[in-house]
Design a protein around this motif. Structure first.
Motif, short mmCIF file in Angstrom:
data_model
loop_
_atom_site.label_atom_id
_atom_site.label_comp_id
_atom_site.label_asym_id
_atom_site.label_seq_id
_atom_site.Cartn_x
_atom_site.Cartn_y
_atom_site.Cartn_z
N TYR A 34 -2.11 -5.44 -5.02
CA TYR A 34 -0.89 -5.60 -5.82
C TYR A 34 -0.27 -6.97 -5.60
O TYR A 34 -0.69 -7.74 -4.75
N LYS A 62 1.42 2.53 -2.60
CA LYS A 62 1.32 3.41 -1.44
C LYS A 62 1.34 2.55 -0.18
O LYS A 62 0.95 1.39 -0.20
N LYS A 114 12.86 -0.98 8.31
CA LYS A 114 12.18 -1.77 9.35
C LYS A 114 12.84 -3.14 9.48
O LYS A 114 13.12 -3.60 10.59
N ILE A 122 0.51 1.78 4.05
CA ILE A 122 -0.77 1.59 4.73
C ILE A 122 -1.44 2.92 5.09
O ILE A 122 -2.63 3.09 4.80
N VAL A 136 -3.35 0.28 -3.20
CA VAL A 136 -2.23 0.13 -4.13
C VAL A 136 -2.68 -0.13 -5.56
O VAL A 136 -1.94 0.14 -6.50
N PHE A 175 6.12 -0.08 9.75
CA PHE A 175 6.86 1.16 9.97
C PHE A 175 5.89 2.30 10.11
O PHE A 175 4.77 2.19 9.61
N ARG A 218 -2.41 -8.13 1.90
CA ARG A 218 -0.97 -8.17 2.18
C ARG A 218 -0.67 -7.79 3.62
O ARG A 218 0.27 -8.29 4.22
N GLY A 275 -7.16 -1.61 2.46
CA GLY A 275 -7.89 -0.56 1.74
C GLY A 275 -9.37 -0.88 1.63
O GLY A 275 -10.23 -0.06 1.98
N GLU A 332 -14.22 -10.53 -1.73
CA GLU A 332 -12.81 -10.92 -1.65
C GLU A 332 -12.63 -12.25 -2.36
O GLU A 332 -13.36 -13.20 -2.11
C1 FAD Z 1 7.43 -6.70 2.25
C2 FAD Z 1 6.45 -5.60 2.49
C3 FAD Z 1 6.42 -4.92 3.69
C4 FAD Z 1 5.54 -3.86 3.90
N1 FAD Z 1 5.57 -3.20 5.10
C5 FAD Z 1 4.76 -2.13 5.31
C6 FAD Z 1 4.80 -1.40 6.53
O1 FAD Z 1 5.55 -1.75 7.45
N2 FAD Z 1 4.00 -0.31 6.67
C7 FAD Z 1 3.18 0.12 5.67
O2 FAD Z 1 2.51 1.14 5.83
N3 FAD Z 1 3.10 -0.57 4.50
C8 FAD Z 1 3.86 -1.69 4.29
N4 FAD Z 1 3.77 -2.38 3.10
C9 FAD Z 1 2.77 -1.95 2.11
C10 FAD Z 1 1.39 -2.59 2.34
O3 FAD Z 1 1.49 -3.96 2.08
C11 FAD Z 1 0.33 -1.97 1.44
O4 FAD Z 1 0.31 -0.57 1.62
C12 FAD Z 1 -1.08 -2.47 1.75
O5 FAD Z 1 -1.10 -3.84 1.88
C13 FAD Z 1 -2.03 -2.06 0.63
O6 FAD Z 1 -3.31 -2.55 0.87
P1 FAD Z 1 -4.38 -2.75 -0.30
O7 FAD Z 1 -5.67 -3.01 0.37
O8 FAD Z 1 -4.32 -1.64 -1.25
O9 FAD Z 1 -3.88 -4.03 -1.11
P2 FAD Z 1 -3.75 -5.66 -0.70
O10 FAD Z 1 -3.24 -5.73 0.66
O11 FAD Z 1 -3.00 -6.20 -1.82
O12 FAD Z 1 -5.25 -6.12 -0.74
C14 FAD Z 1 -5.94 -6.38 -1.93
C15 FAD Z 1 -7.01 -7.42 -1.66
O13 FAD Z 1 -7.83 -7.54 -2.82
C16 FAD Z 1 -8.04 -8.91 -3.10
N5 FAD Z 1 -8.30 -9.02 -4.54
C17 FAD Z 1 -7.41 -8.87 -5.55
N6 FAD Z 1 -8.02 -9.03 -6.74
C18 FAD Z 1 -9.33 -9.27 -6.47
C19 FAD Z 1 -10.46 -9.51 -7.28
N7 FAD Z 1 -10.35 -9.53 -8.60
N8 FAD Z 1 -11.64 -9.72 -6.67
C20 FAD Z 1 -11.75 -9.71 -5.33
N9 FAD Z 1 -10.71 -9.49 -4.51
C21 FAD Z 1 -9.51 -9.26 -5.08
C22 FAD Z 1 -6.74 -9.57 -2.67
O14 FAD Z 1 -6.94 -10.94 -2.44
C23 FAD Z 1 -6.43 -8.80 -1.40
O15 FAD Z 1 -7.08 -9.35 -0.27
C24 FAD Z 1 4.65 -3.47 2.88
C25 FAD Z 1 4.67 -4.15 1.66
C26 FAD Z 1 5.55 -5.20 1.45
C27 FAD Z 1 5.59 -5.90 0.13
#
Ligand code: FAD
Ligand code: SF4
Ligand code: SF4
Ligand code: SF4
Ligand code: SF4
Lengths: 673, 193
Positions: A348, A563, A428, A565, A558, A195, A187, A160, A179
């Motif tokens: 998350y 939500k 998946k 990807i 998230v 998927f 994640r 995101g 970061e």
């Molecule tokens: C087991 C599993 C399988 C999945 N498989 C799929 C899939 O196949 N397809 C799909 O579409 N989705 C999948 N997902 C969902 C997917 O992981 C999320 O949709 C996606 O990672 C969300 O991205 P994000 O950037 O919102 O959050 P994150 O990936 O959690 O990124 C957040 C970032 O912010 C950083 N951060 C946190 N707090 C701070 C702070 N205070 N200061 C600075 N940085 C900070 C963290 O270190 C991290 O790098 C899966 C999830 C799980 C648990």
């Protein structure tokens, strides 16, 4: 017009909206209309089906001229919805827009008193009286424009945050990407495949990570956290803590006069470091050293020293040699940057599913969570992609997937919401088991399969066709065979109406997700709210899903709610677009609700200064004595100082003492003052 | 209402009977009564099966706690109250412990048993239990096997109950008499003779 209006006795126009039947269904409009005619200062009363429609607004515009109105009151919905609409209409009619006042008779009345028509009508009368009392005393106000800093910040560099930063930067805005971990990717970089298309997660993410590193408009700061946030939209001053990484980048080395030095990612240090710790990126299933990178594709490729476990043996410093990249005495540094807007994308974490004791996570070797499964099945993971049972290293043949593990749970232990991506990733996972282990049999224990996205239902069809067994029942308990370490999954097959006991080699819990431990801290720094479940609160659940109630702060991914990807990326693009608007416009209007010092009354005691949560007040020398002064751009109009000043020397614009007293009088005394 | 099909063969009529559920079959106040007595919320059940999966009776019988909760939701009063499975709950509370919707299915069963008793639908062994309680203060009175086991474990032969303090039995009888429970039990048992 305006000046004329000021000198006159108040002349207020009242407009009552039916909102279709939303209001008219529970409030007697005729009675309210008749009542309004008797309120002091009211010279014109009208009603309409939908005041917010063009003809409704036209009524206001025309009446302002015809009746020479000095104030306008609309009794309708919440000001959050249509205050801007009617302010514009008032302005079109030639009145200062701040001479408009709204009486909320929908959200705070008709919708909650649907079964008490007379009570609702009486309450609407009170609301109208009070609004007219205030409108009679409203004054012309002029919003201030402030310039907007041509920079933005994105906090959190998961998929995101990465997407939001790329979009902002590509629209020409200098963007700080912050970061807290040593690498970006979040994640998504832990996932094997995604998927429903099953592309390799790293393969589609890495190009974006590399773009971040190379983009001329992006300043990436990893291993960095937000320490302090001051200011307001257009002009945030954000203090960052660059945590001591113990390792210099080539640029940092050069700044210290070490030419050609700095970390090049060779990894020699890691080879000699004697300290071994679990690697959180591998969910603790693989080791790392005290000087480490999470995995081979990290961005930036710079090592990090974990000072909590480093024993300062200096072996790494020696082997690094002339590059002089390692500084074991490094301290945290603080930098302050100015930005116009900010996007939060802090992601998350998994719900600690061991709290649901009946499933035995952390008690039974072969019960794992879904992220552990992702690492186990990933070719670059701790086992090279070979799925093994933790208890004995054997290949599991019968694998169970337990859905809603901690989600949709109203017991107070789990989470009441649906975590939204676990159904899909469990499908998946079932596919991956089939693909990697010949003859394997996946079982999916589910209540509902929520395959709502594009091509998701088709994916469900495919997995069922591949032979996964779907058992509709939430798992009641898991029991471990103490000798074989096999697991008995016990539930009811609700479609058969029969209890089932299925012996499996391994069980994967699709754990619920929850806001990270630091989310509250970040939220407080930026002054935004959360919903009851802890996720960051959007400006409006439907109409402003990327914004927040704090101007200039936006949400992506998230951290706003579970939500996947595709949805995360879409929201990130929306947040980036929204965050770029004030920057491209170059200036923002601030609501003129700031405090003002009535200098004749101010005793210069300075006691208000510490009261202001936004440091907007200061004492200044004027005509030989000290008086308080407000920095208007910093003041949020919260009223703390206005309520506090013992001498009544602070005037709150648009919420002045006479205006508020008039409202109270109107309510208690029926309008006499 | 099941519609009669009028086959001449009685067994065929039964086998081919209309099996649609129609809302008219529902009792209007069954759910309300069950909720009032049980003080829990069966209408929030999403039929996940955790309760049946937790139930020690389920794998040994046709008793499905989940189905009773469903019958509460749909107001299927006759189905619920006349089903002998209603009496197979052990009141172990495993389902209540685990229900993700925080319903107490055990209490739903208790409420239904209450309502069934009002209609004098109750298995004889439960009525015998009532008589035992009346007589001894215990549904399962102490016996020699138990006494020996207690002594072996270093306990007194009689527990700290009416077994040791029979003076309290009249108090218990007074309570049972107040609700007419014993008389009712005697009466139903006598009828069945
Ligand atoms: C087991 C599993 C399988 C999945 N498989 C799929 C899939 O196949 N397809 C799909 O579409 N989705 C999948 N997902 C969902 C997917 O992981 C999320 O949709 C996606 O990672 C969300 O991205 P994000 O950037 O919102 O959050 P994150 O990936 O959690 O990124 C957040 C970032 O912010 C950083 N951060 C946190 N707090 C701070 C702070 N205070 N200061 C600075 N940085 C900070 C963290 O270190 C991290 O790098 C899966 C999830 C799980 C648990
Ligand atoms: S996405 Fe599926 S498994 Fe996850 S909580 Fe929602 S319904 Fe349960
Ligand atoms: S109203 Fe007063 S206390 Fe509140 S922000 Fe403005 S100056 Fe500070
Ligand atoms: S466990 Fe609760 S929600 Fe699930 S079927 Fe039983 S009563 Fe319904
Ligand atoms: S309380 Fe009754 S219904 Fe619930 S699990 Fe125990 S025996 Fe089964």
């Amino acid at each position: 017009m305006v000046d004329e209006a000021k000198s006159q006795k108040p002349r207020v126009g009242v407009y009552i909206c039916h909102c279709g039947t939303n209001i008219a269904g529970s409030i007697d409009i005729k009675e309210l209309e008749e009542f309004s005619k008797g309120i002091p200062n009211v010279v014109r009363v009208d009603e309409y089906q939908y005041m917010c429609s063009t003809p409704g607004q036209k009524k206001i515009e025309e009446d302002i001229k015809e009746y020479n109105l000095t104030g306008v009151v609309v009794a309708a919905c919440s000001p959050r919805l249509h205050e801007p609409t009617f302010r514009t209409a008032s302005k079109e009619g030639g009145l200062n827009p701040f001479r408009f006042e709204m009486a909320n008779i929908r959200e705070q009345n008709s919708w909650v008193h649907m079964h008490d028509r007379q009570g609702a009508t009486d309450k609407a009368k009170d609301a109208l009286k009070m609004a007219v009392a205030k409108a009679s005393l409203l004054e012309d106000l002029y919003p201030k424009s402030v310039p907007v800093e041509h920079t933005a910040m994105v906090v959190g560099a998961g998929v995101g945050g990465i997407q939001a930063a790329l979009d902002l930067a590509s629209s020409g805005i200098k963007t700080y990407l912050i970061e807290k971990s040593p690498t970006i990717g979040g994640r998504m970089s832990q996932l094997d495949k995604t998927f429903p298309t099953l592309d390799c997660s790293q393969c589609i993410l890495t190009p974006k990570m590399v773009d971040i590193d190379r983009h001329p408009n992006i300043e990436l700061m990893t291993y960095t956290e937000v320490e302090k946030v001051e200011g307001y939209i257009g002009n945030f001053d954000i203090t960052l803590r660059k945590k001591a990484r113990g390792v210099l980048t080539p640029a940092e080395a050069e700044a210290r006069g070490i030419v050609g030095g700095g970390c090049n990612g060779c990894g020699d240090c890691e080879g000699v470091c004697p300290v071994i710790k679990p690697n959180p990126f591998e969910m603790g299933m693989a080791p790392r050293k005290a000087i480490y990178i999470y995995h081979a594709q990290v961005v930036p490729l710079i090592y990090t020293v974990d000072f909590d476990s480093c024993v300062k043996c200096n072996l790494c410093v020696d082997i690094c040699g002339d590059k002089k990249a390692i500084d074991l005495e490094m301290q945290d540094e603080f930098v302050t940057v100015k930005v116009g807007t900010a996007v939060l994308a802090v992601g998350y974490e998994l719900f600690p599913v061991e709290k649901k004791t009946e499933w035995g996570y952390k008690r039974y070797d072969n019960v794992i969570n879904a992220l552990e499964f992702e690492r186990l099945i990933c070719a670059s993971g701790p086992t090279g992609g070979k799925v093994i049972r933790p208890s004995d290293g054997e290949t599991p043949k019968r694998v169970g997937f337990v859905l809603c593990a901690g989600s949709r749970d109203n017991t107070g232990i789990g989470k009441p919401y649906c975590s939204r991506f676990c159904c899909m990733y469990s499908l998946k996972h079932a596919h991956q088991i089939h693909e990697k282990i010949p003859g394997a049999q996946p079982y999916i224990f589910y209540m509902d399969i929520r395959s709502f996205g594009k091509m998701y239902e088709e994916f469900y069809y495919r997995i069922q066709d591949e032979g996964a067994k779907f058992i509709r029942g939430r798992v009641a308990k898991i029991e471990e065979d103490p000798i074989t370490k096999n697991l008995h999954v016990i539930t009811e097959d609700t479609l058969l109406g029969q209890p089932v006991d299925i012996e499996l080699d391994m069980v994967v819990l699709a754990s619920a997700v929850q806001p990270t431990a630091e989310t509250t801290h970040v939220r407080n720094l930026f002054g935004i709210s959360c919903s009851g479940d802890g996720w960051l609160l959007e400006g409006h659940p439907k109409l402003n899903p990327c914004g927040t109630t704090t101007a200039g702060v936006f949400l992506a991914g998230v951290c706003q709610g579970p939500k996947d990807i595709p949805d995360t990326v879409a929201q990130a693009e929306g947040a980036a677009a929204a965050a770029s608007i004030p920057i491209h416009v170059g200036e923002v209007e601030l609501e003129p609700y700031f405090a003002m010092c009535i200098e004749e009354k101010c005793a210069g005691c300075g006691m208000c200064i510490d009261q202001c949560p936004y440091s907007a007040l200061a004492l200044v020398e004027k005509d030989g004595r000290e008086v308080m002064q407000v920095t208007e751009a910093k003041c949020k109009g919260c009223g703390t100082c206005g309520g506090f000043c013992p001498g009544g020397a602070i005037w709150m614009q648009h919420f002045s003492t006479p205006q508020i007293v008039a409202q109270i009088d109107a309510f208690l005394l029926g309008g006499e003052q | 209402m099941a519609k009669a099909k009028g086959y001449s063969d009685e067994t065929l009529s039964v086998r081919l009977a209309d099996r649609y559920y129609r809302p008219e079959e529902s009792s209007d106040d069954f759910l309300e009564n069950v909720e009032k007595i049980s003080m829990t919320i069966p209408h929030m059940c999403y039929q996940c099966g955790t309760c049946t999966g937790s139930c020690p009776s389920a794998p040994r019988s046709s008793y499905r706690i989940r189905k009773f909760v469903r019958r509460a939701v749909l107001g299927l009063e006759n189905d619920a109250l006349t089903d002998p499975d209603l009496w197979l709950c052990t009141t172990c509370y495993s389902c209540t412990d685990r229900c993700p919707r925080d319903i107490a299915p055990t209490d739903v069963i208790m409420a239904m048993r209450n309502l069934a008793f009002k209609r004098e639908i109750v298995p004889r062994n439960f009525l015998n239990t009532v008589q035992f309680i009346y007589k001894t203060g215990h549904g399962v009175p102490n016996n020699d096997v138990n006494r020996a086991a207690r002594v072996r474990l270093g306990l007194e032969a009689e527990p700290e109950t009416t077994a040791k303090y029979p003076d309290f039995i009249p108090g218990i009888q007074k309570i049972l008499d107040h609700y007419g429970l014993k008389d009712k039990a005697d009466e139903i048992l006598a009828e069945g003779q």
